[in-house]
Each structure stands twice: as structure tokens, then as C-alpha cells.
Design an enzyme around this catalytic site. Structure first.
Site, PDB file in Angstrom:
ATOM      1  N   LYS A   1       0.919  -3.215   5.212  1.00 33.27           N
ATOM      2  CA  LYS A   1      -0.015  -4.063   4.455  1.00 33.27           C
ATOM      3  C   LYS A   1       0.724  -5.124   3.643  1.00 33.27           C
ATOM      4  CE  LYS A   1      -4.032  -3.005   3.325  1.00 33.27           C
ATOM      5  NZ  LYS A   1      -5.329  -3.633   3.650  1.00 33.27           N
TER       6      LYS A   1
ATOM      7  N   ASN B   1      -1.297  -7.480   1.299  1.00 35.43           N
ATOM      8  CA  ASN B   1      -2.581  -7.972   0.814  1.00 35.43           C
ATOM      9  C   ASN B   1      -2.418  -9.288   0.040  1.00 35.43           C
ATOM     10  OD1 ASN B   1      -3.993  -5.659   1.755  1.00 35.43           O
ATOM     11  ND2 ASN B   1      -3.273  -4.522  -0.036  1.00 35.43           N
TER      12      ASN B   1
ATOM     13  N   ARG C   1     -30.961 -22.364 -36.923  1.00 37.67           N
ATOM     14  CA  ARG C   1     -29.866 -21.441 -36.659  1.00 37.67           C
ATOM     15  C   ARG C   1     -30.365 -20.413 -35.653  1.00 37.67           C
ATOM     16  NH1 ARG C   1     -26.293 -19.773 -40.399  1.00 37.67           N
ATOM     17  NH2 ARG C   1     -26.302 -21.985 -40.923  1.00 37.67           N
TER      18      ARG C   1
ATOM     19  N   SER D   1       0.848  -1.184   0.000  1.00 35.58           N
ATOM     20  CA  SER D   1       0.000   0.000   0.000  1.00 35.58           C
ATOM     21  C   SER D   1       0.885   1.235   0.000  1.00 35.58           C
ATOM     22  CB  SER D   1      -0.910   0.012   1.230  1.00 35.58           C
ATOM     23  OG  SER D   1      -1.511   1.284   1.401  1.00 35.58           O
TER      24      SER D   1
END
Length: 408
Positions: A280, A282, A314, A274
Site C-alpha cells: 500500500k 495511500n 445584538r 499499512s
């Protein structure tokens, strides 16, 4: 390729791209033309590869609006640019849906092969993890709460079962060619054969279909213009994959929460940080895998809906819906498979923290044992209350080893 809307998309390379689709359509038309020539229906064949290239795609896409699909524009260019007796015979006896359906099957086969390689990687990693942590005590959790003791090896054996189920699903998917002509009767090919003096036009037409399918390493099959089992089966197999990978990623994301801290993704420079919160880390791979798991089922649902509305000989719009859906599902599944392989290869396991958390919650984790003992009127023994966990793990590992031996 890259996609700002889908980080990691470049892992799929040019799979199911416009260039790949063009190449697949060239292969289909070439296989058909060659088969016509070998059967004596066409007077010769020509080489189509390279006649239409990436620089033509913008114009082809523009012209495709007039027909509702790109095949007529491509056929016009091939016939215009090819030289030789077979030039005018390009696409004779086919219909646009034959070319598009068969080329999509080719691209989906490429996607399935990519996923198979990732599955082999995942099974290998999971076998190692399961062996290493067969006896690593961890708190079992149900509905987010502590339940009974288990082992991390039992958890990874569960992950492994899901991955092996994906491999089984992919191994069962059908890969048929689509050659049916305007309304699935192959009437144009039969008529061309008759007019060219072929003694048994229907038999020769059957031979042409089998020959072209064989050249593409696909299964010869009756026309399936409005029977869309092929695409729904492949979609379901790919979603079985994103389900299994999403389950793994969900466990990793949960157990990597700081307050739990039992698992951690491998640290990679530039990933998971971060700009304002330096602490952080993550679980980015898990996040991206869960993203695919959340979106893939809707794509498969679209293909099922299209299959249900494939009317007449189709489909009017349902067929057209499939093309971008198949592309997105194939690419997203391959990317998620790659992310999962990397996640498992680098997974960090804090077995001491697992054991510590389990022991700290031991009174709660063994509450079931005490209630069972009270029911039968006996005192509970003093062990880890793991039941048949070892037997379950052994069975899953045996299945995994059989898979790995078969894939050698």
C-alpha cells in the site's frame, strides 16, 4: 497544538487557539484605551499585555458562562490587576461584541496571511508543473469515462486557475474593526467625552474609532453588530480555497489508483503505508485535503445562517455560534493549504504512462473528431486533437506570472 480528531492540525500552530484569542482581545482593548487617552477622554492608559495569561483561561471560561461570553471576566481581571490612572478606563465605551468581533477579525487576518503564503508556494509549483507538462498527452475524462485528448499541462493549468481565484477572493475580503458600543450608536463614548468637557463629543468619538482601528491596522467602519458580511465574506474566501484544493486532491487521488498510476504522492517515511498490506501507498495528503473540502462548506453555511438570524442590535445565539465556527474554519483552511503546498511540491508525474494510456485509447479519444469530420464531409487530419489547449495554458501562465510578480 494537536488534535486526534483532525490529523495534521498542528500545522496551524496556535492560530485561533484560546491563547491567540486572548492575545487578540488584549490588542483590541489596548488600542481602544490608548485611543481614549490620546483623545483626552481617559486620563491615561495602562499596559494590559501580560496581566491575564494562559493560566487564567480556565477560570475565565468558567466565569464566562454567567455573561455568555468571556469579555466581562477579562475586563474585571484587567481592571483589578492594572495600575495607573487608566486602569478604571479599560473597556469604557465598548461592548463585549466590539471586542470579540474585532479580535476574531484579527485572527482571521492571521489565517488569511498564512493561506496567502501557501498560495504563493502552490502557484510557484503549479507554474513549474504546467510548463513542464504543457505537451504531455493525457486522456481527458468526463463523468469518469474517456472523452477527448488533453495534456497534463492543461489539467494543472485548471488547478492553477482555481488557486489564483482563491488569491483573488482573499484579496477582496473586508477587514473592518468593530466599535459600536451597546447598540451600535457609540452613545457611551459620546457621553464620556461630553462629561469630560470635550467640545465636540461626536467628532472626537469618530476620531477615537479611527485611531483604534488604525492601531490594529484595520479599516474604520460604521458599527456592524448585526450585519455579518465580514465573517461570511471571509468564510466564503476560505471555502473557495478548500474547494480548489479539494479539486486538486481529487484528481491526484484518482490518478494515483494502481490501475491508472499516472500520478503519485512523494514517498515519505511513515506515511501512506499499512501494517498488514506492505504494497500500500495511500495518497494520505490528498485524503486529508479532501476531508477539509468536504467539511468546510458546512462551516461557512453555519456563518451564513447565523448572519440571517442576527436580529435586533445584538444577536441572541447566532453571534455566539460564530466563534467556534470561525476557529474551526480558519484552522482547517490553513492545514489544508499546507497539505496542498506539500502535495504539489512533491507530486510525481509518470508522463510515459499518461501518454501510453492515451495512445491505447486513441480510437475512443478521437471519436468526436471523426464525428465532426463526417458532419462536414472531410477526412480528419492526423494530429493530437488538442484544440486551443496551448492558448489556454499560455493565458493561465500569464495570469500566474503577474500574481507572482505582484507578490514579490
Amino acid at each position: 497544538m494537536g488534535d486526534l480528531f483532525w490529523p495534521g492540525d498542528e500545522r496551524a500552530g496556535d492560530l485561533a487557539s484560546e491563547v491567540a484569542w486572548l492575545a487578540a482581545m488584549v490588542r483590541v482593548e489596548q488600542a481602544w484605551l490608548d485611543a481614549l487617552a490620546r483623545a483626552g477622554i481617559a486620563p491615561g492608559t495602562v499596559e494590559l499585555t501580560g496581566l491575564v495569561g494562559p493560566d487564567d483561561l480556565a477560570e475565565v471560561a468558567h466565569v464566562a458562562e454567567g455573561a455568555g461570553n468571556p469579555v466581562p471576566a477579562l475586563v474585571a481581571l484587567w481592571r483589578e490587576r492594572a495600575r495607573g490612572l487608566g486602569a478604571a478606563w479599560v473597556h469604557r465605551g465598548l461592548t463585549s461584541q466590539d471586542v470579540i468581533d474585532t479580535s476574531l477579525v484579527l485572527m482571521l487576518r492571521d489565517a488569511a496571511e498564512r493561506v496567502h503564503r501557501e498560495l504563493h508556494d502552490q502557484v510557484t509549483s503549479l507554474v513549474v508543473l504546467t510548463h513542464a507538462h504543457q505537451g504531455t498527452l493525457i486522456a481527458g475524462r468526463t463523468l469518469t469515462q474517456h472523452a477527448v485528448p488533453t495534456t497534463f499541462g492543461a489539467k494543472t493549468a485548471g488547478w492553477l486557475t482555481g488557486v489564483l481565484d482563491v488569491a483573488d477572493s482573499l484579496a477582496r475580503i473586508p477587514l473592518p474593526a468593530q466599535f459600536g458600543g451597546a447598540a451600535g450608536t457609540l452613545a457611551a463614548v459620546v457621553e464620556l467625552a461630553r462629561l469630560r468637557g470635550v467640545a465636540d463629543p461626536v467628532a472626537v468619538t469618530t476620531t477615537v474609532v479611527a485611531d483604534a482601528a488604525s492601531a490594529l491596522a484595520l479599516r474604520a467602519a460604521p458599527p456592524w453588530h448585526t450585519t455579518r458580511t465580514t465573517f461570511t465574506a471571509i468564510a466564503d474566501a476560505l471555502v473557495t480555497g478548500t474547494d480548489a484544493w479539494g479539486r486538486i486532491a481529487t484528481d491526484v487521488a484518482t490518478l494515483s489508483r494502481p490501475e491508472i498510476g499516472e500520478l503519485l504522492e512523494r514517498a515519505v517515511d511513515g506515511r501512506g503505508g499499512s501494517s498488514t498490506m506492505p504494497h500500500k501507498r495511500n495518497p494520505v495528503l490528498s485524503v486529508l485535503i479532501r476531508r477539509a473540502a468536504l467539511t468546510a462548506p458546512a462551516l461557512a453555511s453555519t456563518l451564513h445562517l447565523a448572519a440571517a438570524l442576527a436580529g435586533d442590535e445584538r444577536p441572541d445565539g447566532a453571534w455566539h455560534t460564530e466563534w467556534p465556527t470561525v476557529r474551526e474554519l480558519a484552522r482547517r483552511a490553513v492545514v489544508a493549504a499546507s497539505h496542498t503546498s506539500e502535495l504539489l511540491r512533491g507530486l510525481r508525474v509518470d508522463d510515459a504512462r499518461m501518454r501510453g494510456a492515451a495512445r491505447a485509447a486513441w480510437q475512443d479519444l478521437t471519436a468526436e473528431r471523426r464525428s465532426i469530420a463526417a458532419f462536414v464531409g472531410k477526412a480528419p487530419p492526423d494530429d493530437d486533437y488538442l484544440g486551443a489547449a496551448d492558448a489556454v495554458i499560455t493565458a493561465v501562465l500569464a495570469r500566474a506570472n503577474a500574481y507572482l510578480e505582484a507578490r514579490q
